[in-house]
Enzyme design. Structure first.
Site, PDB file in Angstrom:
ATOM      1  CD  GLU A   1      47.589  36.306  29.901  1.00 16.13           C
ATOM      2  OE1 GLU A   1      47.759  37.509  30.216  1.00 16.13           O
ATOM      3  OE2 GLU A   1      47.136  35.447  30.675  1.00 16.13           O
TER       4      GLU A   1
ATOM      5  CB  CYS B   1      46.232  38.787  33.798  1.00 20.50           C
ATOM      6  SG  CYS B   1      45.346  37.478  32.979  1.00 20.50           S
TER       7      CYS B   1
END
Ligand code: NAD
Length: 477
Positions: free
Chosen positions: A252, A286
């Protein structure tokens, strides 16, 4: 409510907590003040070998345990997390900087992950294939094996919980390496699992020099899967290490989320949603909304409203009740963000709010840049901080082209009241998650992960659990 740093920093290996002894120490810093608040012992190669051997044993114990029994332990861990919210959230704020209200939210969201995975693991069904009478062919799912998980400092409790909850629910043992910046809150999460009854050997907690730890763990034949959340370059590096052992990975990585603002949106309502989201966790998210593409005829009103609301975002220590945005998490971040803002300013961007570092700790002002030229570094490099960049667009096609122009594709957002346009957007945007008129894209039951260079695989939902299983076909004549 506790307001001081109260953590005993240790490693958890082979069923016991290990103190400093002759291990090399690293300082833990409060980013609101820049002061060292504790020392953390770093793992040696011998520590890592012991953790690996223990995880190997722990895997055999844990995989053999009934899924209901594993689920009961994870649900107990969720309850303990909720009971200990104040203490864990305080450590999180002191180590990472986010406002206490956000830290409390992070702890309670982490608890929901354990509850969800405890249930979802029961649905790891296999298949029975159609065969002639007397023959059987079945497909079963089994846990992949001991996992090495590497988590970052922006959501240290939630992201560690996300990896631990699905791996443990699936029957894997885990060696967790949380970030060295935030050891107290992640150790407190580990303590909840230990107190809930996760057997010795099943979970290990190590801190260390990141490159040394990841090479050592990924290089071991005991580790069968690597899960990493962090930057694109480090993710690529770990994928190369994993390739040598043909190990599974979930990655990720970073993004650079576009936000498409169409002229049929409810402008005031949109701005009221956008501004707190931009500065949540000081933009160190993010999926933080970052590249704002705004339809030409509402562009001026949008940037004006954005800047006005931004100047009202109160910054300060995360422990102060009125603080809406805390400091950045470590000393690297203000310098990195300052360089991107200076470059954009030099290339012609207008600074409508903020634009500078704070005068103590690791603060950076909430910042809005307008008319940012395409060639400014910040249009291609994720700021990972409290900076919004704005540019106008004319047509739907131009907006999609801009949204998809980077090699990243983690999250994207759009604001429009037109249902058909919303459907087209959802199809056309190249990203793992799309939020239309919402920022709520991370939930326990939905997959979370990127496309293109933003990553590989998903966390969350049945998709996240699946990544901790291998399939086996058994044929019987
Ligand atoms: P970095 O690239 O040095 O590190 C990113 C993360 O990876 C950190 O948690 C770090 O401890 C870890 N790491 C670094 N080298 C490692 C290695 N060899 N093995 C294992 N782990 C390793 O960047 P940084 O300065 O800490 O953070 C800035 C950048 O990281 C941001 O620009 C952002 O793109 C990215 N980031 C992304 C996320 C996310 O949620 N996807 C979280 C934190 C940071």
């Amino acid at each position: 409510m506790p307001t001081h740093y109260d953590a005993d920093l240790r490693l958890f290996i082979n069923g016991s907590w290990r103190i400093g002894e002759d291990r090399h120490p690293a300082g833990v810093i409060n980013p609101a003040t820049g002061e060292t608040i504790a020392e953390l012992p770093l793992a040696t190669a011998a520590d890592l070998d012991e953790a690996l051997a223990s995880a190997d044993k722990g895997f055999q114990t844990w995989r053999a345990m009934d899924v209901e029994a594993r689920g009961a332990i994870l649900r107990k861990a969720a309850t303990l997390l909720r009971d200990r919210t104040e203490a864990i959230a305080t450590l999180l704020t002191l180590e990472q900087g986010k406002p206490l209200a956000e830290a409390r939210g992070e702890v309670s969201s982490s608890a929901t992950l354990f509850d969800y995975c405890a249930e979802e693991a029961k649905r790891a069904y296999g298949r029975v294939l159609i065969r002639p009478t007397g023959q059987r062919s079945i497909v079963i799912k089994q846990p992949v094996g001991p996992v090495a998980s590497f988590t970052p400092w922006n959501f240290p409790v939630y992201l560690m919980a996300k990896k631990l909850a699905s791996a443990l629910a699936a029957g894997c043992s885990v060696i967790a390496k949380p970030p060295e910046e935030t050891p107290g809150c992640t150790s407190a999460l580990m303590q909840c699992l230990i107190d809930a009854g996760v057997p010795a050997n099943v979970i290990q907690l190590v801190f260390g020099v990141p490159d040394m730890v990841s090479r050592h763990l990924i290089g071991s034949r005991i580790i069968r899967k690597i899960s990493f959340t962090g930057s694109v370059p480090v993710g690529k590096h770990l994928m190369k290490l994993a390739a040598d052992g043909a190990k599974r990975v979930t990655m990720e990585l970073g993004g650079h989320a576009p936000v498409l603002i169409f002229d049929d949106c409810d402008l005031e309502k949109t701005l009221d949603m956008v501004v707190p989201q931009k500065f949540r966790n000081a933009g160190q998210v993010c999926v933080s909304p970052t590249r704002f593409y705004v339809q030409q005829n509402i562009y001026d009103a949008f940037v004006k409203g954005f800047a006005a609301r931004t100047t009202n975002v109160t910054t300060g220590s995360g422990l102060d009740a009125e603080t809406k945005m805390g400091p950045l998490a470590n000393a690297r971040r203000p310098a990195a963000i300052g360089a991107l803002v200076d470059d954009a300013r030099a290339k012609g961007a207008r600074v409508l709010a903020g634009g500078n570092r704070g005068d103590h700790g690791y603060f950076f002002q909430p910042t809005v840049l307008a008319d940012v030229p395409q060639e400014a570094d910040i249009m291609s490099n994720e700021p990972f901080g409290p900076v919004a960049v704005c540019r106008p667009f004319e047509s739907f096609d131009e907006a999609i082209e801009q949204a998809n122009r980077l090699p990243y594709g983690l999250a994207a957002f759009a604001f429009t009241e037109n249902g058909r346009r919303a459907n087209l957007l959802g199809d056309a945007i190249e990203s793992g998650m799309v939020g239309i008129n919402t920022f709520a894209i991370s939930t326990p039951d939905s997959p979370f992960g990127g496309v293109k260079e933003s990553g590989f695989g998903s966390e969350g939902g049945p998709e996240g659990m699946e990544s901790y299983f291998v399939t086996k076909a058994i044929h019987q004549a």
